[in-house]
Scaffold this motif. Sequence first.
Motif, PDB file in Angstrom:
ATOM      1  N   GLY C  71       0.514  -0.882   0.017  1.00 59.59           N
ATOM      2  CA  GLY C  71      -0.204  -0.252   0.124  1.00 59.59           C
ATOM      3  C   GLY C  71       0.643   1.214   0.087  1.00 59.59           C
ATOM      4  O   GLY C  71       0.468   2.438  -0.592  1.00 59.59           O
ATOM      5  N   GLY C  72       1.991   1.010   1.026  1.00 58.98           N
ATOM      6  CA  GLY C  72       2.612   2.554   0.802  1.00 58.98           C
ATOM      7  C   GLY C  72       3.355   2.420  -0.463  1.00 58.98           C
ATOM      8  O   GLY C  72       3.572   3.912  -1.070  1.00 58.98           O
ATOM      9  N   HIS C  73       3.945   1.210  -0.934  1.00 60.25           N
ATOM     10  CA  HIS C  73       4.408   1.769  -2.179  1.00 60.25           C
ATOM     11  C   HIS C  73       3.572   2.715  -3.691  1.00 60.25           C
ATOM     12  O   HIS C  73       3.677   3.183  -4.400  1.00 60.25           O
ATOM     13  CB  HIS C  73       4.895  -0.113  -3.030  1.00 60.25           C
ATOM     14  N   GLY C  74       2.177   2.324  -3.684  1.00 61.08           N
ATOM     15  CA  GLY C  74       0.821   2.026  -4.079  1.00 61.08           C
ATOM     16  C   GLY C  74       0.577   3.931  -4.297  1.00 61.08           C
ATOM     17  O   GLY C  74       0.833   5.086  -5.160  1.00 61.08           O
ATOM     18  N   LEU C  75       1.003   4.244  -2.640  1.00 58.29           N
ATOM     19  CA  LEU C  75       0.962   6.048  -2.204  1.00 58.29           C
ATOM     20  C   LEU C  75       2.191   6.611  -2.808  1.00 58.29           C
ATOM     21  O   LEU C  75       2.462   7.193  -3.087  1.00 58.29           O
ATOM     22  CB  LEU C  75       0.829   5.866  -0.712  1.00 58.29           C
ATOM     23  N   TYR C  76       3.871   6.509  -2.523  1.00 57.61           N
ATOM     24  CA  TYR C  76       5.423   7.002  -2.888  1.00 57.61           C
ATOM     25  C   TYR C  76       4.602   6.792  -4.705  1.00 57.61           C
ATOM     26  O   TYR C  76       4.678   7.930  -5.017  1.00 57.61           O
ATOM     27  CB  TYR C  76       5.904   6.037  -2.607  1.00 57.61           C
ATOM     28  N   LYS C 151      14.230  -0.620  -0.733  1.00 59.03           N
ATOM     29  CA  LYS C 151      14.621  -0.615   0.166  1.00 59.03           C
ATOM     30  C   LYS C 151      13.777  -1.492   1.436  1.00 59.03           C
ATOM     31  O   LYS C 151      13.848  -2.614   1.468  1.00 59.03           O
ATOM     32  CB  LYS C 151      14.949   0.498   1.065  1.00 59.03           C
ATOM     33  N   GLU C 152      12.113  -1.247   0.941  1.00 56.58           N
ATOM     34  CA  GLU C 152      11.474  -1.944   1.648  1.00 56.58           C
ATOM     35  C   GLU C 152      11.084  -3.881   1.287  1.00 56.58           C
ATOM     36  O   GLU C 152      10.391  -4.266   1.780  1.00 56.58           O
ATOM     37  CB  GLU C 152       9.953  -1.014   1.189  1.00 56.58           C
ATOM     38  N   GLU C 153      11.034  -3.491  -0.604  1.00 52.75           N
ATOM     39  CA  GLU C 153      11.277  -4.606  -0.564  1.00 52.75           C
ATOM     40  C   GLU C 153      12.041  -5.792  -0.817  1.00 52.75           C
ATOM     41  O   GLU C 153      11.971  -7.544  -0.742  1.00 52.75           O
ATOM     42  CB  GLU C 153      10.774  -4.928  -2.601  1.00 52.75           C
ATOM     43  N   SER C 154      13.586  -5.537  -0.392  1.00 54.17           N
ATOM     44  CA  SER C 154      14.255  -6.483   0.448  1.00 54.17           C
ATOM     45  C   SER C 154      13.385  -7.735   0.912  1.00 54.17           C
ATOM     46  O   SER C 154      14.535  -9.182   1.153  1.00 54.17           O
ATOM     47  CB  SER C 154      15.773  -5.439   0.551  1.00 54.17           C
ATOM     48  N   PHE C 155      12.718  -7.806   1.896  1.00 54.45           N
ATOM     49  CA  PHE C 155      12.592  -8.050   2.819  1.00 54.45           C
ATOM     50  C   PHE C 155      11.126  -9.415   2.861  1.00 54.45           C
ATOM     51  O   PHE C 155      10.916 -10.428   2.594  1.00 54.45           O
ATOM     52  CB  PHE C 155      11.962  -8.031   4.578  1.00 54.45           C
ATOM     53  N   HIS C 156      10.478  -9.365   1.580  1.00 60.08           N
ATOM     54  CA  HIS C 156       9.739  -9.360   1.336  1.00 60.08           C
ATOM     55  C   HIS C 156       9.736 -10.983  -0.234  1.00 60.08           C
ATOM     56  O   HIS C 156       9.605 -11.734   0.372  1.00 60.08           O
ATOM     57  CB  HIS C 156       8.344  -8.692  -0.490  1.00 60.08           C
TER      58      HIS C 156
END
Lengths: 252, 97, 308
Positions: C71-76, C151-156
Amino acid sequence: MNKQEALFSYTLRLADNGLILSQRLAAWTGHGPFLEEDLALTNIALDILGQAKSLLEYAGQVEGKGRSEDDLAFLRGEREFYNTQLVEQPNGDYAKTIARQYFVDVFDFHFYTALANSKDETLAGIAAKSIKEITYHVRHSGSWMLRFGGGTEESKQRLQDAVNDLWRYTGEQFEMNEVDALLIKEGIAVDMTAVKAAWDKQVINILNEASITTPLVAVMQTGSRQGKHTEHLGYILAEMQYLPRVIPGAKW
Amino acid sequence: MSNNDTQGTLWEVFLQRKPGQPFVHCGSLHAFDKEMALQNARDLYTRRGEGTAIWVVPSTAIVSSSPEDLGPFFEPANDKVYRHPTFYQIPDAVKHM
Amino acid sequence: MEEWFDAKLQKNEMIEPKDWMPDNYRKHLIRQISQHAHSEIIGMLPEGNWITRAPSLRAKIVLMAKVQDEGGHGLYLYTAAETLGTSREEVLDALHTGKAKYSSIFNYPTLTWADIGMVGWLVDGAAIMNQVMLQRTSYGPYSRAMVRICKEESFHQRQGYESVCHLAFGTPEQKAMAQDALNRWWWPTLMMFGPTDDKSPNSAQAIKWKIKRESNDQLRQRFVNQTVSQAEYLGLTIPDPDLKWNEERQAYDFGTPNWDEFAAVVAGNGPCNKERLAARVKAHNEGEWVRAAATAYALKKNEVMSAA
Ligand SMILES: [Fe+2]
Ligand SMILES: [Fe+2]
Ligand SMILES: [Fe+2]
C-alpha cells in the motif's frame, strides 16, 4: 484457584482482547476508506497483535504445560476465549470500527498505565511498552471521533448509530471476578474501579465534544469472563484457526 | 466516484533522522487536516524507525526555483572562492586555525 | 528544448517535475507510474485475502506488514504521478472505470496458504528485478520512489522464500501444497515481464527515454537463471519440460508462456479481474462518506488549504 491459575487466566484475558481485535482490524487491510488511512489502521492492528503475541507467550509460560503462543491462539475453542464481547463485534462501517476502537483504546490506556505498576515484572514490562503505542492509538481514533461528530450530518448519524450499538458491550471491560480479587491482593492485577472512572470521564467528554448523545443503557451485556460470547466469535475462530487444525503439528 | 469526491490535499513530509540533524524531504502524502497529515506522515514514513521528528507542509505552500533559474541563481556562487577557508594562507607555524 | 532534454538524458541526468519534457514522455510516464501504483494497490488484495487465515501469529504479522508495505508503494507512486500534473482522483477514476491497467499477475487467485509464500518468492522476486532497474529511471520523482520501494521490498522476497521453505521441508501435505502452488504461479510470473521484445513497441521507446533500462526478455532470462537453483534447493520441480542449462549461452533455455492466456487476462478475462476491480470500487465508494466528513470537518476548522 491458586495464584498461578489466576495469573494464567488474567493474562489470557488481556491477550485475547488484542488477538481478536487485531483479527477484526486486519480485515480492513486493503479495503480502507483511503490509502493513507488504510496504512494507519494496519499499523494499529500490528501494534495490537504484537501485544497479544507477547501476552500469549507469557500465558503459556505461566501455565507451564508447554503450550506455545500459537497453540493458545489456534487450538483453543470458543468457550476457552476470554476477550470482551466488544472486540468481537463486526467491523461494520468505518464509524463503527472507529467507535469500537476508541472505546478499547481509552480502556487500554488507563488499564495499561495502571498495569505498568504491577508486581508481576513481565506484565509490567509489556504494559510499559504498550502504553506508548496505545497513546498514539487514542490520538488516532479520538481525532476520527471528532471528525465524524463534527463532519457531515451523515457521518454524525453513523457515529451516533455505532455508539448506540456498541455501548451495551462497554461495561464488561470493567468486570472483576475471583481472578481479579486474588491478583489484586498480590499487587499484580489492576483495580477496575479507578479505570472505569477515568474511562467514563474521557469517553463522555469526547462524545460531548463530538455532539454525540451518550446512550442510556439499562442492561450491559456480560459473559466473557466465563468464556460466553456473542455468536460472532465462533466464526472468527473458524476462519482464524482452520489451517493449523487441518494439518495438525505442522510448522509454518 | 462523484464529481465532488476528494482525496484530500497533497502535503510534503520532512523527517529528522536523529535529534540535532537537519530536516530532510522524504516524500509526500494526502491528508484532510494538519493533525491527519502529521499522523499519516508518522504512519507512512517512520514505520522502520527512520525518524525522530516530522514537519508536514501543504505542497501549495512551497515556493521553488525553476530550471531557468539554474544559471542566474547558482552559478554566481561558483567563483566566490574567498568565501571558503582554503582561499587564505596561514603560516605553517600557526596552529589550531 | 528537445535538444536540451535529449542532452540531459545523454548525460544520465534526471528530469525533474518543472523541467521541459516532450508531451509523449510525460504521457508515457503518467501511464507507467499510475499503472505501477495500481498494481501495488490491487496486489494488496490476493495476499490480504489470507491475513485472517494465516496459520501462525508470526506469519500473520509478517503478512500484514508486507501487504501494508505494498500500500505504501502504491502511495509513493501515486504522489510521483501527481508531480506530472495528474490528481489522485483522476488516476483512481481511471482504475475504477477500467480504463487503466495493472499487473495481470494479481488477477490470479490465491487458493491455498502456499500461494502466499509463492507470491513473495516469485512475484515479488520478479517485481524486484524490474524495480531495481527502475531506480535508475530518468524521471527524478519516479526514481526516488523506486529507491525507497526497493529498500522496503528487500524483505518481501525473503519472507516468501522462508515461508515456502517451511512447506517444502514440512509434512507431505505441506510439500504437496507448495508444489501445487509453484505449478500454478510459475508461468504467470514469467509473463509479468511483459510480451517478448519483438511484440513490445512501448518498451523500445521507454528504453530510448531511459525510463526503462533493460528489455522484457533480458529481465525474464535473468529471473529464470536465478530462480532455478532456488527451486532445486527446495526440492520442488519447475513445471517446464523445456527448461535446461545452455552451456553456450551460459543461461537456461526455457519454454514459451501461454501468450493467449496472457492476452485474455490483460483483456479482462482472467480468473479474478472482476473481483479485484469490484473490491477496489467497493472500498472507494464505501469510503466516500468518510472522506466527505474529513473534508467538511477541515472546512469547519478553517483548515482547508487551497485544493491542489
Ligand atoms: Fe511493492
Ligand atoms: Fe513487494
Ligand atoms: Fe509487490
